[in-house]
Design an enzyme around this catalytic site. Structure first.
Site, PDB file in Angstrom:
ATOM      1  N   ASP A 463       0.856  -1.175   0.000  1.00 26.48           N
ATOM      2  CA  ASP A 463       0.000   0.000   0.000  1.00 26.48           C
ATOM      3  C   ASP A 463       0.898   1.232   0.000  1.00 26.48           C
ATOM      4  O   ASP A 463       1.623   1.487   0.966  1.00 26.48           O
ATOM      5  CB  ASP A 463      -0.892  -0.030   1.250  1.00 26.48           C
ATOM      6  CG  ASP A 463      -1.932   1.081   1.269  1.00 26.48           C
ATOM      7  OD1 ASP A 463      -1.750   2.076   0.557  1.00 26.48           O
ATOM      8  OD2 ASP A 463      -2.921   0.949   2.022  1.00 26.48           O
ATOM      9  N   HIS A 464       0.831   2.001  -1.083  1.00 26.92           N
ATOM     10  CA  HIS A 464       1.744   3.137  -1.223  1.00 26.92           C
ATOM     11  C   HIS A 464       1.418   4.262  -0.242  1.00 26.92           C
ATOM     12  O   HIS A 464       2.191   5.227  -0.116  1.00 26.92           O
ATOM     13  CB  HIS A 464       1.695   3.674  -2.662  1.00 26.92           C
ATOM     14  CG  HIS A 464       3.048   4.022  -3.207  1.00 26.92           C
ATOM     15  ND1 HIS A 464       3.960   4.782  -2.512  1.00 26.92           N
ATOM     16  CD2 HIS A 464       3.650   3.704  -4.382  1.00 26.92           C
ATOM     17  CE1 HIS A 464       5.052   4.931  -3.232  1.00 26.92           C
ATOM     18  NE2 HIS A 464       4.895   4.275  -4.376  1.00 26.92           N
TER      19      HIS A 464
END
Length: 493
Positions: A463-464
């Site tokens: 998850d950026h």
């Protein structure tokens, strides 16, 4: 006089609102004991046996195998003996201890005979997967033989649940609506359907969700599609529709329309839950993937050395998955950003103190992700033993909801399918997933020379929002270093 009590499908916990009947364990007319499992149901989380809190004779069952029932819908009725006894002993049904996976739902009973003051023996609220709890004070023991003599065997008592329509339609068929599910009623209201114009395909004309959905599709398609049997078109003066196309091969697995090659497979149970979670992950999580090839020759040699130990020091065999799981916990200790979740409402990243490691397991019922709890405190041997236990339970369909929820990081070994790489979808609401391809001999430059080595591709989808590429790359590189040089793990043991 025996009293007929209604046992409803209890609250299954974990936000689950319905369950599919997989297999009935009793027949109408059978004598059941308190806490005896009567039906096997499948939810979106697991397959469980539901125990009946009453003892007596089964007088009716509701729902065929393969049908879905909402929580609170009648499951079966049981005829039990009533009346207080001066010498009645006080009993308590043992509530099994557990990690709180099953939800506690009241086993409600509606008396078919007798006064409200009569005491009926019951073991209390149903804890799905763990039996029943909450002892009921001063109740007399049911004598199945006496009840069986008082109630004729295999005489079904099928109560009808009348549900009046809020706005009667002038041309509607009079009488109660044969529908039990509140979900079906809600779906009909949302699409302005009059349930009294539908003929249900369930037992005794019971209107099922499939009936309402079929009517909705027919209305949406207009006159070009046949309406369900018994459904009256709302518009006057419309030409009669052709008869409904018969459906053959209908089952819980899917249905095929005669004369067509199309097959409809309901998205429910485990498959439906997986579809919902993956769709939500794609909608909410801005994911990115990085990958690297690693020389796993030394890791395989270390595993062979571990499993070759003989004598008192020998323990259970250590799997490659267990070693990779131990490497993951060591990497998460160094990069805690990836053991977190995102609170959208508070706009906060929540770093979690413990590692509950999920691992993907393919079963006949579909893909499930059992969770090894407290993995950060386990060694490779302990993790391997727990993975083996959970895998066996998954294949047998015995996993509880608690064993399928609460994960903080997932390990996906898709190499068992003979593939090298993948870009997996993150298991919402987690922040990352490590994918492992097959370990195969490949040409590799080792110590300045070309050699054949055992090579594996590792991929990390993250998850950026919780970290940038530098953190994700550092995590994956540490994983690869431990695979190539297992001695690196000695620093964290």
């Amino acid at each position: 006089m025996p009293q007929v009590l209604e046992f409803k499908l209890p609250d299954l916990g974990e936000g689950l609102t319905e369950a599919e009947i997989v297999r009935w364990l009793v027949e109408v007319g059978d004598v059941v004991a308190i806490d005896q499992p009567v039906v096997e149901v499948e939810t979106a989380k697991a397959m469980v046996e539901v125990p009946c809190p009453y003892g007596g004779v089964v007088t009716a069952r509701f729902g065929d195998e393969g049908s879905e029932l909402p929580v609170g819908a009648p499951l079966l009725t049981v005829a039990v003996s009533v009346g207080a006894d001066a010498g009645a002993s006080e009993e308590g049904a043992g509530a099994a201890s557990g990690s709180g996976s099953g939800g506690a739902g009241a086993a409600s009973g509606s008396a078919g005979a007798g006064s409200g003051s009569d005491e009926v023996e019951s073991s209390g609220n149903v804890l799905v997967g763990y039996g029943t709890g909450a002892p009921v004070a001063r109740r007399r023991r049911v004598r199945p033989t006496a009840v069986a003599a008082a109630v004729p065997a295999r005489v079904p008592v099928v109560p009808v649940v009348p549900v009046a329509a809020p706005d009667p339609v002038p041309d509607a068929v009079p009488g109660p609506v044969a529908v039990v599910s509140p979900l079906v009623r809600k779906l009909a209201r949302q699409h302005d359907l009059d349930l009294r114009k539908l003929s249900g395909s369930g037992r005794d004309g019971l209107i099922l969700r499939a009936d309402v959905e079929s009517a909705i599709r027919a209305l949406a398609e207009g006159t070009s599609a046949p309406l369900p049997a018994g459904f009256a078109a709302p518009a006057a003066g419309v030409a009669p529709e052709p008869e409904a196309v018969p459906v053959s091969g209908a089952s819980s697995a899917g249905r095929t329309v005669e004369g067509s090659a199309a097959q409809r497979i309901p998205l429910r149970g485990v498959r439906g839950a997986v579809a919902d979670k993956l769709s939500r992950s794609r909608r909410e999580i801005p994911d990115a993937t990085c990958w690297v090839d690693a020389d796993a020759t030394e890791l395989m040699a270390a595993r062979a050395a571990m499993n070759s130990v003989a004598g008192p020091a020998a323990g259970p065999k250590v799997s490659v998955l267990a070693l990779l799981a131990r490497i993951c916990t060591a990497a998460l200790a160094r990069f805690p950003e990836l053991n977190s979740t995102v609170d959208l409402e508070a706009r906060e990243i929540v770093r979690l103190p413990e590692v509950h490691l999920g691992f993907a397991a393919q079963t006949e019922r579909g893909l499930v992700v059992p969770v090894v709890r407290g993995a950060q405190a386990r060694n490779a041997e302990s993790i391997g033993a727990e993975i083996a236990r959970l895998t066996e339970a998954a294949r047998a369909g015995r996993l509880t909801p608690a064993e399928l929820t609460g994960g903080t990081f997932t390990l996906n070994n898709y190499g068992v399918f003979g593939v090298d790489g993948s870009t997996p979808i993150i298991n919402h609401p987690e922040a990352a997933m490590l994918g492992v391809g097959r370990i195969v001999p490949k040409p590799w430059v080792h110590q300045g020379e070309l050699a054949v080595r055992q090579v594996v591709q590792l991929s990390l989808t993250f998850d950026h929002r919780v970290c940038d590429g530098g953190t994700a790359g550092g995590f994956l590189r540490y994983i690869a270093d431990c695979v190539e040089q297992p001695a690196v793990l000695l620093r964290t043991l």
